[in-house]
Motif scaffolding. Sequence first.
Motif, mmCIF file in Angstrom:
data_model
loop_
_atom_site.group_PDB
_atom_site.id
_atom_site.type_symbol
_atom_site.label_atom_id
_atom_site.label_comp_id
_atom_site.label_asym_id
_atom_site.label_seq_id
_atom_site.Cartn_x
_atom_site.Cartn_y
_atom_site.Cartn_z
ATOM 1 N N PRO A 117 12.652 42.382 39.774
ATOM 2 C CA PRO A 117 12.677 41.829 38.226
ATOM 3 C C PRO A 117 13.349 43.041 37.679
ATOM 4 N N TRP A 118 13.402 44.234 37.912
ATOM 5 C CA TRP A 118 14.359 45.077 36.968
ATOM 6 C C TRP A 118 15.678 44.817 37.269
ATOM 7 N N LEU A 119 15.929 44.977 38.570
ATOM 8 C CA LEU A 119 17.347 45.240 39.001
ATOM 9 C C LEU A 119 18.106 43.812 38.629
ATOM 10 N N SER A 120 17.452 42.669 38.841
ATOM 11 C CA SER A 120 18.093 41.288 38.362
ATOM 12 C C SER A 120 18.242 41.139 36.972
ATOM 13 N N THR A 121 17.558 41.780 36.076
ATOM 14 C CA THR A 121 17.468 41.965 34.695
ATOM 15 C C THR A 121 18.866 42.723 34.364
ATOM 16 N N PHE A 122 19.000 43.976 34.669
ATOM 17 C CA PHE A 122 19.755 45.147 34.233
ATOM 18 C C PHE A 122 20.964 45.366 35.341
ATOM 19 N N GLY A 123 20.689 44.964 36.363
ATOM 20 C CA GLY A 123 21.926 45.238 37.731
ATOM 21 C C GLY A 123 23.215 44.994 37.058
ATOM 22 N N HIS A 124 23.501 44.105 35.966
ATOM 23 C CA HIS A 124 24.809 44.050 35.767
ATOM 24 C C HIS A 124 25.686 45.298 35.114
ATOM 25 N N SER A 125 24.932 46.391 34.837
ATOM 26 C CA SER A 125 25.446 47.390 34.164
ATOM 27 C C SER A 125 24.563 48.720 34.786
ATOM 28 N N ILE A 126 25.609 49.454 35.351
ATOM 29 C CA ILE A 126 25.064 50.662 36.016
ATOM 30 C C ILE A 126 24.436 51.817 34.957
ATOM 31 N N THR A 127 25.287 51.861 33.582
ATOM 32 C CA THR A 127 24.650 52.718 32.892
ATOM 33 C C THR A 127 23.516 52.406 32.099
#
Length: 351
Positions: A259-269
Motif C-alpha cells: 500500500p505505501w509503495l503503490s501510493t508514493f512510489g512514483h516519486s523517490i523524494t
Amino acid sequence: MEVDEQVHTLTESFEPFAPEARPGDCLLDCYADHLRFDECDPTQDRHPYLDELIADVRADPLTVLAAADGSVPQSNQYQATSAAIIYKGHCELERTRYVSGRVTAPDAELNAISCAVRLAVKQANCQHIMVFTDSMGSAHRAVDPGVHSGQAFSLSVCRALQEWFEADDLHRITFVYVPSAMRWDIHGEAHKYVTELKVRVGHRKTDNSIDALRSRAAHSVLDSWNSTFQDPTYRGSEFLELQQPDGRPLQPSYLNGGPWLSTFGHSITEFARVCWCITGHAPIGAYYRRFKINEPHGCTCGAALQSRQHVLFRCRDRYSVHYPRFLGDIASFMKYNPTAFGFNRDPSGVG
C-alpha cells in the motif's frame, strides 16, 4: 496420507526440453497466422459485439464453437473444476467437466481451454475453431510450451493444434474474450455447468500445481507478516498507524508493491519523506531530542517542540489536514507541504 500433508506436495511434472518449445519449432513460430486472440477493447461494448459474432459463426457449417471455463471455490474444502462444451451452429456436440485439484484460477482455466481444444480438433468438417474464454491470460499460456504452471496442458494444446494445422492449411483457431460477469450465451452455460460440480478434498491424493503452492506459500508468509506487524517492537514504537478504506488497520502486502509503495512510489523524494514521517525518523525537533542530536528542538513557527503531531496538525507555517486516517491524507499533506519531513539541502549542493 493425511490431507494436511497433501497440501504441500507438488504433483505436476515439467518438460524443460520439450521439442515443442525449441526456438523455430514453437507453434507461434510456425503457425502464427493460424492463431488469433480476440481481446477486449476498453471502448467496446462487448455484449452486442459477441452477439453479432456468434450469430455469424453459427451460420458457418465449418466452424466449431467451444466454451471453456474453470472454477476455484472459495472454500478450501472443495477442489477446483474445469469444463468445456462443444457446439456447431446451435447444436451441442459434446460436453465434459472434471476436478482439477488444488490449483489457481488461471490453472483451472488453462485446463478447461486444453480440454476444449483437444475436443474441437476431433470434430469432422471443421476448418475454424472458436474458443470462448474469460481468461485470455490462460489462452496465451495455452500456446506457450515453455516451463510454467500447467505446462502439460499447454503442451497438449500445442501438439493437438500442430497436427491439426499440418492436416489443412485452411485450419485456424480464434480465442475470444468473454467477461465472466456477463454470463453470456454459451460461455454462461459453461460457467453454470462447471460451478455445479462440487467435489470435496478427500484423503486420496489430490493434484497441486506449482502456482497453487506458490500462492499458498505467499499467503502464509503474508499472514505471518501481518501478525508480526502488530508487535510495536517490530513495527516501531513511533510508527504512524493508518486505516484501510473499510476501517481496518493498514497492513503490509506484497501486491503491487504494497500500500505505501503503490501510493508514493512514483516519486523517490516524496516516498522518502513519507517513510520519515510514518516511521517517526524524520529530521524534526522531536527526533533530535529523542536521539540527543545537537539540532534545534523547536519549530520555525515558534512552538517549543517540533513533533510529528505538531507538524501535521498545529504548525502555523504549514497547510494542515484532519487527523490522518488514510494514506490519501498523508498524500494530500505532502502535496501542499513539499518540504515537510525533508532534509534541508546543503548550500554547497551536497545532501
